[in-house]
Design a protein around this motif. Sequence first.
Motif, PDB file in Angstrom:
ATOM      1  N   GLY A 136     -43.646   9.365 -41.428  1.00 34.56           N
ATOM      2  CA  GLY A 136     -44.269  10.252 -42.408  1.00 34.56           C
ATOM      3  C   GLY A 136     -45.350  11.126 -41.783  1.00 34.56           C
ATOM      4  O   GLY A 136     -46.229  11.622 -42.479  1.00 34.56           O
ATOM      5  N   TRP A 137     -45.298  11.310 -40.481  1.00 34.87           N
ATOM      6  CA  TRP A 137     -46.285  12.105 -39.767  1.00 34.87           C
ATOM      7  C   TRP A 137     -45.829  13.550 -39.661  1.00 34.87           C
ATOM      8  O   TRP A 137     -44.640  13.866 -39.765  1.00 34.87           O
ATOM      9  N   THR A 138     -46.798  14.441 -39.417  1.00 39.53           N
ATOM     10  CA  THR A 138     -46.492  15.841 -39.111  1.00 39.53           C
ATOM     11  C   THR A 138     -47.332  16.263 -37.913  1.00 39.53           C
ATOM     12  O   THR A 138     -48.385  15.672 -37.644  1.00 39.53           O
ATOM     13  N   LEU A 139     -46.864  17.269 -37.224  1.00 35.01           N
ATOM     14  CA  LEU A 139     -47.612  17.814 -36.101  1.00 35.01           C
ATOM     15  C   LEU A 139     -48.660  18.791 -36.617  1.00 35.01           C
ATOM     16  O   LEU A 139     -48.402  19.528 -37.568  1.00 35.01           O
ATOM     17  N   ARG A 140     -49.832  18.789 -36.011  1.00 42.64           N
ATOM     18  CA  ARG A 140     -50.874  19.730 -36.385  1.00 42.64           C
ATOM     19  C   ARG A 140     -50.463  21.155 -36.021  1.00 42.64           C
ATOM     20  O   ARG A 140     -50.736  22.093 -36.749  1.00 42.64           O
ATOM     21  N   VAL A 141     -49.815  21.315 -34.872  1.00 40.54           N
ATOM     22  CA  VAL A 141     -49.348  22.619 -34.387  1.00 40.54           C
ATOM     23  C   VAL A 141     -47.991  22.406 -33.728  1.00 40.54           C
ATOM     24  O   VAL A 141     -47.803  21.439 -32.988  1.00 40.54           O
ATOM     25  N   ALA A 142     -47.056  23.292 -33.996  1.00 42.12           N
ATOM     26  CA  ALA A 142     -45.725  23.185 -33.386  1.00 42.12           C
ATOM     27  C   ALA A 142     -45.821  23.447 -31.880  1.00 42.12           C
ATOM     28  O   ALA A 142     -46.464  24.411 -31.456  1.00 42.12           O
ATOM     29  N   PRO A 143     -45.207  22.599 -31.050  1.00 41.50           N
ATOM     30  CA  PRO A 143     -45.251  22.809 -29.596  1.00 41.50           C
ATOM     31  C   PRO A 143     -44.385  24.002 -29.189  1.00 41.50           C
ATOM     32  O   PRO A 143     -43.256  24.133 -29.632  1.00 41.50           O
ATOM     33  N   VAL A 144     -44.937  24.868 -28.358  1.00 38.13           N
ATOM     34  CA  VAL A 144     -44.226  26.059 -27.888  1.00 38.13           C
ATOM     35  C   VAL A 144     -44.390  26.197 -26.375  1.00 38.13           C
ATOM     36  O   VAL A 144     -45.281  25.582 -25.777  1.00 38.13           O
ATOM     37  N   VAL A 145     -43.556  27.022 -25.791  1.00 38.90           N
ATOM     38  CA  VAL A 145     -43.657  27.324 -24.363  1.00 38.90           C
ATOM     39  C   VAL A 145     -44.799  28.315 -24.169  1.00 38.90           C
ATOM     40  O   VAL A 145     -44.833  29.349 -24.834  1.00 38.90           O
ATOM     41  N   PRO A 146     -45.759  28.034 -23.285  1.00 39.74           N
ATOM     42  CA  PRO A 146     -46.835  28.997 -23.041  1.00 39.74           C
ATOM     43  C   PRO A 146     -46.293  30.246 -22.356  1.00 39.74           C
ATOM     44  O   PRO A 146     -45.312  30.187 -21.628  1.00 39.74           O
TER      45      PRO A 146
ATOM     46  N   ARG B  49     -40.257   6.061 -32.268  1.00 37.07           N
ATOM     47  CA  ARG B  49     -39.782   6.472 -33.599  1.00 37.07           C
ATOM     48  C   ARG B  49     -39.906   7.980 -33.791  1.00 37.07           C
ATOM     49  O   ARG B  49     -40.659   8.645 -33.103  1.00 37.07           O
ATOM     50  N   LEU B  50     -39.169   8.467 -34.772  1.00 40.19           N
ATOM     51  CA  LEU B  50     -39.237   9.881 -35.133  1.00 40.19           C
ATOM     52  C   LEU B  50     -40.392  10.099 -36.111  1.00 40.19           C
ATOM     53  O   LEU B  50     -40.820   9.167 -36.807  1.00 40.19           O
ATOM     54  N   LEU B  51     -40.888  11.329 -36.182  1.00 38.67           N
ATOM     55  CA  LEU B  51     -42.000  11.644 -37.084  1.00 38.67           C
ATOM     56  C   LEU B  51     -41.635  11.374 -38.542  1.00 38.67           C
ATOM     57  O   LEU B  51     -42.467  10.909 -39.326  1.00 38.67           O
TER      58      LEU B  51
ATOM     59  N   TYR C 241     -51.272  14.681 -33.280  1.00 39.78           N
ATOM     60  CA  TYR C 241     -51.086  13.945 -34.533  1.00 39.78           C
ATOM     61  C   TYR C 241     -52.396  13.788 -35.316  1.00 39.78           C
ATOM     62  O   TYR C 241     -52.436  14.020 -36.517  1.00 39.78           O
ATOM     63  N   CYS C 242     -53.485  13.375 -34.641  1.00 36.67           N
ATOM     64  CA  CYS C 242     -54.733  13.094 -35.364  1.00 36.67           C
ATOM     65  C   CYS C 242     -55.879  14.026 -34.995  1.00 36.67           C
ATOM     66  O   CYS C 242     -56.879  14.077 -35.703  1.00 36.67           O
ATOM     67  N   GLY C 243     -55.791  14.728 -33.880  1.00 36.64           N
ATOM     68  CA  GLY C 243     -56.837  15.657 -33.481  1.00 36.64           C
ATOM     69  C   GLY C 243     -57.906  15.070 -32.575  1.00 36.64           C
ATOM     70  O   GLY C 243     -58.796  15.786 -32.131  1.00 36.64           O
ATOM     71  N   HIS C 244     -57.858  13.761 -32.298  1.00 38.75           N
ATOM     72  CA  HIS C 244     -58.842  13.159 -31.385  1.00 38.75           C
ATOM     73  C   HIS C 244     -58.525  13.566 -29.946  1.00 38.75           C
ATOM     74  O   HIS C 244     -57.513  14.196 -29.668  1.00 38.75           O
ATOM     75  N   ARG C 245     -59.357  13.161 -29.011  1.00 35.91           N
ATOM     76  CA  ARG C 245     -59.167  13.503 -27.592  1.00 35.91           C
ATOM     77  C   ARG C 245     -57.863  12.904 -27.075  1.00 35.91           C
ATOM     78  O   ARG C 245     -57.611  11.712 -27.212  1.00 35.91           O
ATOM     79  N   ALA C 246     -57.031  13.744 -26.471  1.00 35.30           N
ATOM     80  CA  ALA C 246     -55.732  13.308 -25.949  1.00 35.30           C
ATOM     81  C   ALA C 246     -55.883  12.696 -24.566  1.00 35.30           C
ATOM     82  O   ALA C 246     -56.676  13.169 -23.756  1.00 35.30           O
ATOM     83  N   GLU C 247     -55.114  11.641 -24.334  1.00 34.92           N
ATOM     84  CA  GLU C 247     -55.130  10.961 -23.036  1.00 34.92           C
ATOM     85  C   GLU C 247     -53.735  10.828 -22.453  1.00 34.92           C
ATOM     86  O   GLU C 247     -53.586  10.555 -21.270  1.00 34.92           O
ATOM     87  N   THR C 248     -52.719  10.957 -23.287  1.00 38.13           N
ATOM     88  CA  THR C 248     -51.347  10.752 -22.840  1.00 38.13           C
ATOM     89  C   THR C 248     -50.458  11.892 -23.324  1.00 38.13           C
ATOM     90  O   THR C 248     -50.873  12.734 -24.114  1.00 38.13           O
ATOM     91  N   ILE C 249     -49.225  11.865 -22.857  1.00 41.30           N
ATOM     92  CA  ILE C 249     -48.219  12.826 -23.298  1.00 41.30           C
ATOM     93  C   ILE C 249     -47.166  12.074 -24.098  1.00 41.30           C
ATOM     94  O   ILE C 249     -46.766  10.979 -23.717  1.00 41.30           O
ATOM     95  N   ASP C 250     -46.731  12.668 -25.204  1.00 36.90           N
ATOM     96  CA  ASP C 250     -45.732  12.030 -26.061  1.00 36.90           C
ATOM     97  C   ASP C 250     -44.568  12.987 -26.283  1.00 36.90           C
ATOM     98  O   ASP C 250     -44.758  14.203 -26.374  1.00 36.90           O
TER      99      ASP C 250
END
Length: 170
Positions: A132-142, A126-128, A87-96
């Motif tokens: 009014g939020w957007t994802l920086r990159v769409a999540p995909v299966v590696p 809540r939903l994005l 969402y913001c690009g800072h260091r991630a610590e959790t999974i959402d």
Amino acid sequence: MRQVLLLNATYEPLTTLSLRRAVVLVLREKADVVHRDGRGAVLHSATRAVDVPSVIRLRRYIKIPYRSRIPLTRAALMRRDDFRCAYCGHRAETIDHVVPRSRGGPHTWENCVASCRACNHRKADRLLEELGWTLRVAPVVPRGAHWRLIGALGGDGDPLWVPYLGQTAA
């Protein structure tokens, strides 16, 4: 416990093993030492001295069963998202979960992202669109065989493994 990287006969990374299991494979002549421990450690018995391995390679090729999907683990998800909040690009610590599980969202690669604590707390269930939020990159299966190792490594791989891991060393 110290981990050792196990390569197939074709030098394809398979998994990590405990040092004890790796030494047993080498002593039983089922594997060869490809790279010794960088510190020069040696294991001694009453009659032998064995260099501590960092990377070993099986002498016989092992066929790996095809897996249609890579298992979703915390370590693999964090590595996929480069330890950055979706969402913001800072260091991630959790999974959402993008679509919260309380609203029927599945626990899949396409619905899970790495998140910082602040964004995860703000988003809550809540939903994005509601925020009014957007994802920086769409999540995909590696994709790719190298993702098999991510869970085993957990981000604590030996620097000597880098040439053998390919894309996982990024």
